[in-house]
Design an enzyme around this catalytic site. Structure first.
Site, short mmCIF file in Angstrom:
data_model
loop_
_atom_site.label_atom_id
_atom_site.label_comp_id
_atom_site.label_asym_id
_atom_site.label_seq_id
_atom_site.Cartn_x
_atom_site.Cartn_y
_atom_site.Cartn_z
N GLU A 74 1.51 -5.26 10.87
CA GLU A 74 0.98 -3.89 10.78
C GLU A 74 1.85 -3.08 11.74
O GLU A 74 1.69 -3.18 12.96
CB GLU A 74 -0.49 -3.83 11.21
CG GLU A 74 -1.44 -4.56 10.29
CD GLU A 74 -1.77 -3.79 9.01
OE1 GLU A 74 -1.34 -2.63 8.90
OE2 GLU A 74 -2.43 -4.37 8.13
N ARG A 121 -3.10 4.99 -1.95
CA ARG A 121 -3.01 3.61 -1.42
C ARG A 121 -2.78 2.56 -2.51
O ARG A 121 -1.99 1.64 -2.37
CB ARG A 121 -4.34 3.31 -0.70
CG ARG A 121 -4.56 1.87 -0.29
CD ARG A 121 -5.99 1.72 0.24
NE ARG A 121 -6.35 0.34 0.46
CZ ARG A 121 -6.28 -0.29 1.63
NH1 ARG A 121 -5.82 0.33 2.68
NH2 ARG A 121 -6.66 -1.55 1.75
N HIS A 154 3.01 -4.03 6.51
CA HIS A 154 2.11 -2.90 6.32
C HIS A 154 2.38 -1.91 7.45
O HIS A 154 3.30 -2.10 8.24
CB HIS A 154 0.66 -3.38 6.40
CG HIS A 154 0.24 -4.25 5.26
ND1 HIS A 154 -0.70 -3.87 4.35
CD2 HIS A 154 0.64 -5.48 4.88
CE1 HIS A 154 -0.87 -4.83 3.46
NE2 HIS A 154 -0.07 -5.83 3.76
N HIS A 158 0.86 -1.19 0.00
CA HIS A 158 0.00 0.00 0.00
C HIS A 158 0.89 1.24 0.00
O HIS A 158 1.75 1.40 0.88
CB HIS A 158 -0.92 0.01 1.22
CG HIS A 158 -1.98 -1.04 1.14
ND1 HIS A 158 -2.40 -1.79 2.22
CD2 HIS A 158 -2.73 -1.46 0.09
CE1 HIS A 158 -3.35 -2.61 1.83
NE2 HIS A 158 -3.57 -2.44 0.54
N GLU A 205 1.86 3.67 3.08
CA GLU A 205 2.40 3.09 4.31
C GLU A 205 3.93 3.13 4.28
O GLU A 205 4.60 2.11 4.15
CB GLU A 205 1.84 1.68 4.49
CG GLU A 205 0.31 1.69 4.60
CD GLU A 205 -0.35 0.33 4.62
OE1 GLU A 205 0.36 -0.69 4.65
OE2 GLU A 205 -1.59 0.27 4.61
#
Lengths: 308, 94
Positions: A269, A125, A195, A67, A70
């Site tokens: 994440e 994104r 991510h 993405h 990020e």
């Protein structure tokens, strides 16, 4: 010259490309660059292979920056390559890992999107593919894999942020990564994807609430991984299957890799939990990467010892 | 083409307490351009879930009014996104 690359700062695509060249030149015995494909805008997709040339070794595939917005994710992949090569021969664990296994590191998966986030829209994104009958641009590459593709509620409207594309692997980036992993399936024992935002360590499944057959083992590894993540700066990470821990998703790379036969697949994440969101200040890159490194090294050690 | 600017765009963090409040967010997403940061789409918004989204300067007052009216718990995580974008480059040299 693209300017000076720094591990403590965010680097644009030109700097990252120059950095990949530099890493190969600096450590040719340990680092090689493989072009696995190109993007719709004809940018190259580079994987750095870290490790020595031996056949039949175990390998871990890692990707960052699926993405575009990020940014701390590509920063981590660069940090990993740097730390791995720098600490070989000095750090006992990393030396053992690199003596016995390889890492394939894709520092930026969504290259076109990453460039766009630097030049035009910091909040971008998706990738930059065009669609018939729509002026909206981009596909969410983490919805484009062949794992219950298009089944979730994610809209099939190209204007939506989670548009999954026209078909599984319809995007050049997804197809290139999927082809590379398929062609190295014999050696790849783990798949890690990075991510940012929300501090979680996730494992399959995302497309169903069913638990994977080796759930207990994945849960155990994720638990210790989350402990490693918090051990340095006390960053609290939660862990668990994607569907119940974050939210259900279909077409994710993690589920796809798992179903392909890679039985250790984890999604990180990274920081943070909402104070900065996608705009994590550069001053937080180092601590984020340092704590993440601890978890990745633990998982790699586990794979070396336990994956068959 | 000039880069997109996010002057005075806000990031809201809301926590709908029940289905009715979750519905309010769904309605706001239909009538406004909300950029969901967490979760990544409106489809995953549910009661008792923390929801973060970005909204433009122009739409902020009406969003805030709707949240107030429905007595929804919320905070403004980021008041001026453009300022945060510039502040992210806080390391001068390595």
């Amino acid at each position: 010259s693209p300017g000076r690359h720094s591990y403590a700062k965010y680097n644009n695509w030109d700097k990252i490309v120059a950095w990949t060249e530099k890493m190969v030149k600096k450590r040719p015995e340990m680092v090689s660059r493989i072009k696995i494909g190109s993007t719709i805008e004809d940018n190259p997709l580079y994987v750095l292979k870290i490790g020595k040339e031996h056949k039949g070794r175990k390998a871990i595939f890692m990707d960052c920056g699926i993405h575009a917005r990020e940014w701390v994710s590509p920063a981590f992949c660069q940090w990993f390559v740097y730390q791995a090569t720098k600490s070989y021969g000095k750090n006992k664990i990393m030396t053992k890992l690199l003596d016995q296994m390889n890492f394939y590191v894709l520092p930026v998966f969504n290259v076109d999107g990453y460039i766009w986030s630097w030049t035009q829209n910091r909040m971008w994104r998706k990738n930059r593919s065009k669609h018939h009958n729509s002026t909206c641009i981009g596909t969410d590459l983490n919805r484009n894999f062949d794992a219950s593709w298009g089944a979730s509620q994610s809209s099939h409207n190209p204007c939506k942020e989670t548009y999954p594309g026209t078909a599984p692997e319809s995007e050049k980036e997804t197809a290139a990564v999927a082809d590379f992993i398929r062609s190295h399936l014999e050696s790849i024992k783990a798949y890690l994807t990075f991510h940012s935002y929300s501090q979680m360590l996730l494992f399959p499944y995302g497309y169903t609430s069913k638990l994977p057959p080796n759930y207990q083992e994945l849960d155990k590894v994720a638990k210790i991984g989350a402990e490693a993540l918090s051990s340095r700066y006390e960053a609290h990470y939660i862990y668990g299957p994607i569907a119940s821990t974050i939210y259900p998703t279909s077409g994710s790379s993690l589920d796809w890799a798992y179903e392909l036969g890679i039985k250790y697949t984890f999604a990180f994440e990274l920081r943070d939990r909402g104070k900065f969101g996608f705009l994590l200040p550069e001053s937080r890159i180092k601590p984020t990467c340092k704590e993440t490194m601890l978890a990745v090294k633990f998982i790699a050690k586990y794979i070396l010892r336990n994956a068959s | 083409r000039a880069p997109v600017r996010f002057d005075r765009h806000k990031v809201f963090r809301v926590k709908p307490q029940d289905e009715t409040q979750a519905e309010v967010i769904t309605h706001l997403a239909k009538t406004n351009e909300l950029d969901f940061w967490y979760p990544d789409t409106i489809h995953h918004v549910a009661a008792n879930m923390t929801v973060d989204f970005r909204v433009s300067e122009k739409e902020s007052p009406s969003i805030q009014a709707a949240l107030d009216q429905s007595k929804m718990h919320y905070e403004v995580l980021i008041h001026d996104l453009q300022e945060e974008i510039e502040k992210q480059f806080d390391v001068k040299e390595d």
